[in-house]
Design a protein around this motif. Structure first.
Motif, PDB file in Angstrom:
ATOM      1  N   HIS A 186       0.824  -1.203   0.000  1.00  0.00           N
ATOM      2  CA  HIS A 186       0.000   0.000   0.000  1.00  0.00           C
ATOM      3  C   HIS A 186       0.861   1.255   0.000  1.00  0.00           C
ATOM      4  CE1 HIS A 186      -3.374  -2.607   1.666  1.00  0.00           C
ATOM      5  NE2 HIS A 186      -3.776  -2.181   0.479  1.00  0.00           N
ATOM      6  N   TYR A 187       0.313   2.302  -0.588  1.00  0.00           N
ATOM      7  CA  TYR A 187       0.949   3.614  -0.656  1.00  0.00           C
ATOM      8  C   TYR A 187       0.058   4.586   0.094  1.00  0.00           C
ATOM      9  CZ  TYR A 187       2.423   8.034  -2.850  1.00  0.00           C
ATOM     10  OH  TYR A 187       2.843   9.317  -3.090  1.00  0.00           O
TER      11      TYR A 187
ATOM     12  N   GLU B 265       7.162  -2.775   7.520  1.00  0.00           N
ATOM     13  CA  GLU B 265       5.962  -3.254   8.210  1.00  0.00           C
ATOM     14  C   GLU B 265       4.709  -2.995   7.380  1.00  0.00           C
ATOM     15  OE1 GLU B 265       6.582   0.931   9.881  1.00  0.00           O
ATOM     16  OE2 GLU B 265       7.891  -0.754   9.571  1.00  0.00           O
ATOM     17  N   TYR B 266       3.610  -3.629   7.802  1.00  0.00           N
ATOM     18  CA  TYR B 266       2.318  -3.422   7.152  1.00  0.00           C
ATOM     19  C   TYR B 266       1.771  -2.037   7.500  1.00  0.00           C
ATOM     20  CZ  TYR B 266       1.833  -8.445   6.155  1.00  0.00           C
ATOM     21  OH  TYR B 266       1.989  -9.702   5.683  1.00  0.00           O
ATOM     22  N   CYS B 267       0.890  -1.508   6.637  1.00  0.00           N
ATOM     23  CA  CYS B 267       0.171  -0.271   6.956  1.00  0.00           C
ATOM     24  C   CYS B 267      -0.799  -0.568   8.097  1.00  0.00           C
ATOM     25  CB  CYS B 267      -0.558   0.253   5.718  1.00  0.00           C
ATOM     26  SG  CYS B 267      -1.943  -0.765   5.176  1.00  0.00           S
ATOM     27  N   THR B 268      -1.422   0.449   8.663  1.00  0.00           N
ATOM     28  CA  THR B 268      -2.286   0.249   9.837  1.00  0.00           C
ATOM     29  C   THR B 268      -3.471  -0.672   9.547  1.00  0.00           C
ATOM     30  OG1 THR B 268      -3.428   2.310   9.327  1.00  0.00           O
ATOM     31  CG2 THR B 268      -1.659   2.423  10.945  1.00  0.00           C
ATOM     32  N   THR B 269      -4.058  -0.573   8.376  1.00  0.00           N
ATOM     33  CA  THR B 269      -5.196  -1.428   8.031  1.00  0.00           C
ATOM     34  C   THR B 269      -4.772  -2.879   7.900  1.00  0.00           C
ATOM     35  OG1 THR B 269      -6.234   0.409   6.865  1.00  0.00           O
ATOM     36  CG2 THR B 269      -7.068  -1.788   6.383  1.00  0.00           C
ATOM     37  N   CYS B 270      -3.699  -3.142   7.163  1.00  0.00           N
ATOM     38  CA  CYS B 270      -3.225  -4.514   6.975  1.00  0.00           C
ATOM     39  C   CYS B 270      -2.708  -5.099   8.284  1.00  0.00           C
ATOM     40  CB  CYS B 270      -2.145  -4.570   5.902  1.00  0.00           C
ATOM     41  SG  CYS B 270      -2.799  -4.297   4.250  1.00  0.00           S
ATOM     42  N   HIS B 271      -2.091  -4.283   9.121  1.00  0.00           N
ATOM     43  CA  HIS B 271      -1.591  -4.766  10.405  1.00  0.00           C
ATOM     44  C   HIS B 271      -2.746  -5.328  11.234  1.00  0.00           C
ATOM     45  CE1 HIS B 271       0.847  -5.128  13.969  1.00  0.00           C
ATOM     46  NE2 HIS B 271      -0.090  -4.492  14.644  1.00  0.00           N
ATOM     47  N   TYR B 272      -3.868  -4.633  11.254  1.00  0.00           N
ATOM     48  CA  TYR B 272      -5.043  -5.105  12.002  1.00  0.00           C
ATOM     49  C   TYR B 272      -5.488  -6.473  11.498  1.00  0.00           C
ATOM     50  CZ  TYR B 272      -9.828  -5.527  13.668  1.00  0.00           C
ATOM     51  OH  TYR B 272     -10.975  -5.995  14.242  1.00  0.00           O
ATOM     52  N   TRP B 273      -5.580  -6.633  10.169  1.00  0.00           N
ATOM     53  CA  TRP B 273      -6.125  -7.867   9.600  1.00  0.00           C
ATOM     54  C   TRP B 273      -5.129  -9.025   9.572  1.00  0.00           C
ATOM     55  CZ3 TRP B 273     -10.992  -8.577   9.556  1.00  0.00           C
ATOM     56  CH2 TRP B 273     -11.860  -7.495   9.421  1.00  0.00           C
ATOM     57  N   TYR B 274      -3.860  -8.754   9.483  1.00  0.00           N
ATOM     58  CA  TYR B 274      -2.893  -9.840   9.344  1.00  0.00           C
ATOM     59  C   TYR B 274      -2.065 -10.122  10.594  1.00  0.00           C
ATOM     60  CZ  TYR B 274      -4.157  -9.623   4.487  1.00  0.00           C
ATOM     61  OH  TYR B 274      -4.866  -9.640   3.318  1.00  0.00           O
ATOM     62  N   GLU B 275      -1.907  -9.147  11.468  1.00  0.00           N
ATOM     63  CA  GLU B 275      -1.092  -9.347  12.660  1.00  0.00           C
ATOM     64  C   GLU B 275      -1.787  -8.920  13.944  1.00  0.00           C
ATOM     65  OE1 GLU B 275       2.459  -7.171  11.805  1.00  0.00           O
ATOM     66  OE2 GLU B 275       3.244  -8.745  10.512  1.00  0.00           O
TER      67      GLU B 275
END
Length: 84
Positions: A15-16, A66-76
């Motif tokens: 993501h950008y 690291e993942y962006c904030t949205t992806c961090h929630y869903w994947y980690e």
């Protein structure tokens, strides 16, 4: 449809995220809400174009692993599926 040239951060998930808008490319369409040629007030709204187009240029000024904030929630984070 108007577009922006932006600066932003590229994350490890792909993501950008925009941190700053640099310039706007005006489409010159009188039915585009973001164009300088759009009438104020406009008798045709809400049928006029209401959305900006994709960025015409993305300048990546920072890369993070690291993942962006949205992806961090869903994947980690809390939204991730429990692993077996």
């Amino acid at each position: 449809m108007c577009n922006y040239e932006t600066e932003g951060t590229k994350y490890g998930c792909g993501h950008y995220k925009v941190t700053r808008k640099l310039t706007k490319r005006d489409c010159g369409n009188r039915y585009c809400k973001f164009s300088s040629r759009h009438a104020r007030p406009c008798p045709h709204c809400p049928t006029c174009e209401q959305y900006l187009g994709p960025d015409f240029k993305e300048n990546v000024v920072e890369v993070r692993q690291e993942y962006c904030t949205t992806c961090h929630y869903w994947y980690e984070g809390e939204g991730a599926r429990p692993r077996r």
